[in-house]
Scaffold this motif. Structure first.
Motif, PDB file in Angstrom:
ATOM      1  N   ARG A 179      34.431 -25.892  10.833  1.00 29.22           N
ATOM      2  CA  ARG A 179      34.106 -26.507  12.123  1.00 29.22           C
ATOM      3  C   ARG A 179      33.253 -27.762  11.885  1.00 29.22           C
ATOM      4  O   ARG A 179      32.239 -27.705  11.186  1.00 29.22           O
ATOM      5  N   GLN A 180      33.698 -28.840  12.484  1.00 29.41           N
ATOM      6  CA  GLN A 180      32.969 -30.111  12.314  1.00 29.41           C
ATOM      7  C   GLN A 180      31.539 -30.009  12.828  1.00 29.41           C
ATOM      8  O   GLN A 180      30.641 -30.685  12.314  1.00 29.41           O
ATOM      9  N   SER A 181      31.344 -29.141  13.849  1.00 28.07           N
ATOM     10  CA  SER A 181      29.996 -28.994  14.388  1.00 28.07           C
ATOM     11  C   SER A 181      29.068 -28.255  13.437  1.00 28.07           C
ATOM     12  O   SER A 181      27.842 -28.304  13.587  1.00 28.07           O
ATOM     13  N   VAL A 182      29.634 -27.545  12.459  1.00 22.71           N
ATOM     14  CA  VAL A 182      28.833 -26.818  11.481  1.00 22.71           C
ATOM     15  C   VAL A 182      28.759 -27.575  10.163  1.00 22.71           C
ATOM     16  O   VAL A 182      27.693 -27.706   9.564  1.00 22.71           O
ATOM     17  N   PHE A 183      29.918 -28.047   9.691  1.00 20.25           N
ATOM     18  CA  PHE A 183      29.979 -28.824   8.459  1.00 20.25           C
ATOM     19  C   PHE A 183      31.073 -29.877   8.620  1.00 20.25           C
ATOM     20  O   PHE A 183      32.250 -29.545   8.733  1.00 20.25           O
ATOM     21  N   ASN A 184      30.664 -31.142   8.634  1.00 15.58           N
ATOM     22  CA  ASN A 184      31.599 -32.233   8.842  1.00 15.58           C
ATOM     23  C   ASN A 184      32.267 -32.582   7.512  1.00 15.58           C
ATOM     24  O   ASN A 184      31.772 -33.395   6.734  1.00 15.58           O
ATOM     25  N   TYR A 185      33.390 -31.951   7.274  1.00 16.87           N
ATOM     26  CA  TYR A 185      34.084 -32.132   5.999  1.00 16.87           C
ATOM     27  C   TYR A 185      34.560 -33.574   5.826  1.00 16.87           C
ATOM     28  O   TYR A 185      34.490 -34.126   4.719  1.00 16.87           O
ATOM     29  N   THR A 186      35.021 -34.200   6.890  1.00 20.78           N
ATOM     30  CA  THR A 186      35.543 -35.559   6.787  1.00 20.78           C
ATOM     31  C   THR A 186      34.479 -36.529   6.283  1.00 20.78           C
ATOM     32  O   THR A 186      34.712 -37.324   5.357  1.00 20.78           O
ATOM     33  N   ASP A 187      33.280 -36.461   6.872  1.00 22.10           N
ATOM     34  CA  ASP A 187      32.206 -37.361   6.458  1.00 22.10           C
ATOM     35  C   ASP A 187      31.785 -37.094   5.017  1.00 22.10           C
ATOM     36  O   ASP A 187      31.614 -38.034   4.213  1.00 22.10           O
ATOM     37  N   VAL A 188      31.653 -35.817   4.671  1.00 20.61           N
ATOM     38  CA  VAL A 188      31.212 -35.475   3.322  1.00 20.61           C
ATOM     39  C   VAL A 188      32.282 -35.854   2.302  1.00 20.61           C
ATOM     40  O   VAL A 188      31.971 -36.315   1.190  1.00 20.61           O
ATOM     41  N   TYR A 189      33.540 -35.707   2.657  1.00 25.52           N
ATOM     42  CA  TYR A 189      34.620 -36.075   1.747  1.00 25.52           C
ATOM     43  C   TYR A 189      34.577 -37.566   1.429  1.00 25.52           C
ATOM     44  O   TYR A 189      34.711 -37.974   0.262  1.00 25.52           O
ATOM     45  N   HIS A 190      34.397 -38.390   2.437  1.00 22.06           N
ATOM     46  CA  HIS A 190      34.341 -39.837   2.196  1.00 22.06           C
ATOM     47  C   HIS A 190      33.073 -40.229   1.448  1.00 22.06           C
ATOM     48  O   HIS A 190      33.086 -41.179   0.643  1.00 22.06           O
TER      49      HIS A 190
END
Length: 544
Positions: A112-123
């Motif tokens: 869940r983006q509200s818990v862990f923003n994978y997209t931001d961390v990936y970039h």
């Protein structure tokens, strides 16, 4: 031939040459041929026939015998190579005699983006701008995202990683909004149980408890696939007990149609959707399987997109095997009975359970660890992100080697080849085919029209899924003997009778002339007159 009667007062006997061995054999064969029931033999042994006639009949008999033997060998070869024939059952099977399919639901949202923003961390990772905590979480999430995104990291993980995956994934209460079984609203937690799969944390309906499914598998006290409901002595081979009522487990439908099926409303929130981890298609993956089989959602599934209603008409496909095939080797009949193959991690043998266990063993051999969702004991290491490529290559390598072992040098499939996994189908197998249809699901308008409270649904996207049996009965397939011993004997007897006029009594005649009759002649008339020819015996009687 004129018999000479010797006067009893005569003191001398005329000299008489006894017939030679060849002559005796010829006379004996002539007598056999004149009495034999085998067609054409009498013409070969008849004394008055010319040599040309005998030669012609000998050629005809030899040709008939050759063709007969050739066809018997072909029949035997067919019996050895293909002893099984698949046919339809004599009567249809009602759907209430089999369990309703187990249904596994996996959300395409892995974090869940509200818990862990994978997209931001990936970039951030691409820019090498990660903190230690972000790098650790990114490697953990990479286990359930597309394998090419982050194939680096630690080689092994602990059970804390699985707990983290459960924490960041959509919770049970967020995924399920409403459930109905047989048109009655039920608590979704009473129907679905969390389970581990290659898709991460999923939820399964109507599957056996892990105590009845697994053996020697450790879960570290996690409650995956543990609902505590014991089956009602149901087995795949024998079905439900005769005295089992309606309330059984695995549950069964009482009829076909939507009113006797399963319905559920699934949801996902727009703020939590991630388009990097799993790509552009959001929603859910669903898989139908029977209660004793582990789901492989990444291999076989159908999609349930967001804001769509999916209607699934289920058509069972069941294969049984007659008891007459139990005496055959499993590789001849191409299936295993339950007592013939015991798996290490599963109590119930199915082809898919066998394949999962084989892949687990092969992965452990190649990578020295197994994926978190594979069955394992407490001493087996779990592969981390650094072993992602190794796990993938192990899967491809196993499939390739199995294919190569199934093909000979000419590219022809060898059906009876013994494979490394040796995962033949179970002699009783059950699969569920489906016919799907879908339409736009405009649930907000329905809620507005009914003045339903939208509390907790702000930003939500809903998916409706309805599953039911399409028809009241289905046709079962059966494995039966193509040729049993009796059928093979009758087939051979028919060929021998057609070409030679040969029967069991013909064999008795041959044995009689080679043993009992010859022995009696030797006993009664001496070894000089073993032929038993009436003319010779008559001569001997007068002379002596």
């Amino acid at each position: 031939m004129t018999n000479k009667i010797i006067d009893g007062s005569s003191k001398t006997k005329p000299n008489k040459r006894h017939p030679g061995c060849v002559r005796n054999f010829y006379d004996y064969f002539s007598e056999y041929s004149s009495n034999s029931s085998i067609h054409g033999i009498k013409y070969v042994g008849e004394k008055k026939r010319s040599l040309v006639e005998k030669l012609c009949w000998l050629i005809v008999i030899t040709a008939s015998l050759y063709i007969c033997i050739y066809m018997i060998m072909k029949t035997y070869e067919k019996w050895q190579m293909s002893p099984v024939i698949v046919s339809f059952a004599r009567s249809p099977t009602p759907v209430w005699e089999i369990p309703f399919p187990a249904v596994t639901v996996c959300s395409e949202t892995k974090t869940r983006q509200s818990v862990f923003n994978y997209t931001d961390v990936y970039h951030k990772g691409l820019a090498n701008n990660l903190t230690d905590d972000e790098l650790s979480m990114l490697e953990r999430i990479s286990l359930v995202c597309d394998s090419h995104l982050r194939p680096t990291g630690n080689s092994t993980i602990d059970y804390g990683t699985i707990d983290f995956l459960a924490k960041v994934s959509p919770s049970f209460d967020e995924v399920f909004y409403e459930c109905k079984w047989m048109n009655q609203v039920k608590n979704c937690k009473d129907l679905f149980t969390p389970t581990l799969s290659e898709e991460g944390i999923c939820f399964t309906f109507n599957m056996l408890d892990r105590e009845e499914l697994f053996t020697n598998v450790v879960f570290q006290n996690r409650e995956y696939l543990h609902h505590g409901i014991k089956s009602t002595n149901w087995t795949l081979e024998d079905g439900y007990p005769p005295n089992a009522g309606r309330d059984v487990f695995p549950v069964r439908a009482i009829s076909a149609g939507q009113g006797a099926g399963l319905s559920m409303l699934l949801r996902a929130y727009e703020k939590d959707l991630d388009y990097v981890c799993r790509g552009p298609v959001q929603g859910f993956k669903l898989l139908l399987h029977h209660a004793a089989e582990v789901p492989r959602v990444s291999q076989q599934y159908f999609r349930a997109p967001l804001n769509q209603e999916i209607v699934v008409a289920i058509k069972p496909d069941m294969m049984t095997t007659s008891d007459g095939l139990k005496g055959y080797h499993p590789h001849r009949r191409q299936c295993y009975f339950p007592s013939e193959r015991q798996l290490r991690f599963y109590k119930v043998y199915t082809q898919q359970n066998c394949e999962v266990e084989c892949l687990t063993n092969y992965t452990l051999q190649r990578c020295e660890c197994v994926s978190y969702h594979m069955p394992h004991d407490e001493y087996t290491k779990l592969c981390g992100a650094g072993k992602t490529l190794c796990v993938h290559k192990a899967s491809v390598s196993l499939l390739t080697s199995e294919l190569e072992k199934n093909l000979d040098g000419k590219g022809k499939e060898t059906k009876l080849g013994h494979q490394e996994c040796d995962c033949l189908p179970a002699c009783t197998s059950l699969t569920y085919n489906s016919e799907n249809s879908q339409a736009d699901f405009n649930w907000p308008k329905v809620f507005e029209a009914n003045k339903t409270n939208f509390e907790g649904l702000t930003g939500a996207k809903m998916t409706g899924v309805t599953l039911f049996f399409k028809e009241m009965q289905f046709i079962t397939s059966e494995r039966n003997e193509l040729y049993g011993p009796t059928d093979f004997l009758a087939n051979c007897g028919g060929l021998l009778g057609l070409f030679m006029g040969f029967s069991i009594l013909s064999i008795v005649e041959i044995l009689y002339f080679l043993s009992l009759r010859l022995f009696c002649n030797l006993r009664n008339y001496g070894h000089h007159y073993w032929s038993g020819s009436p003319d010779l015996l008559e001569d001997e009687r007068y002379e002596h």
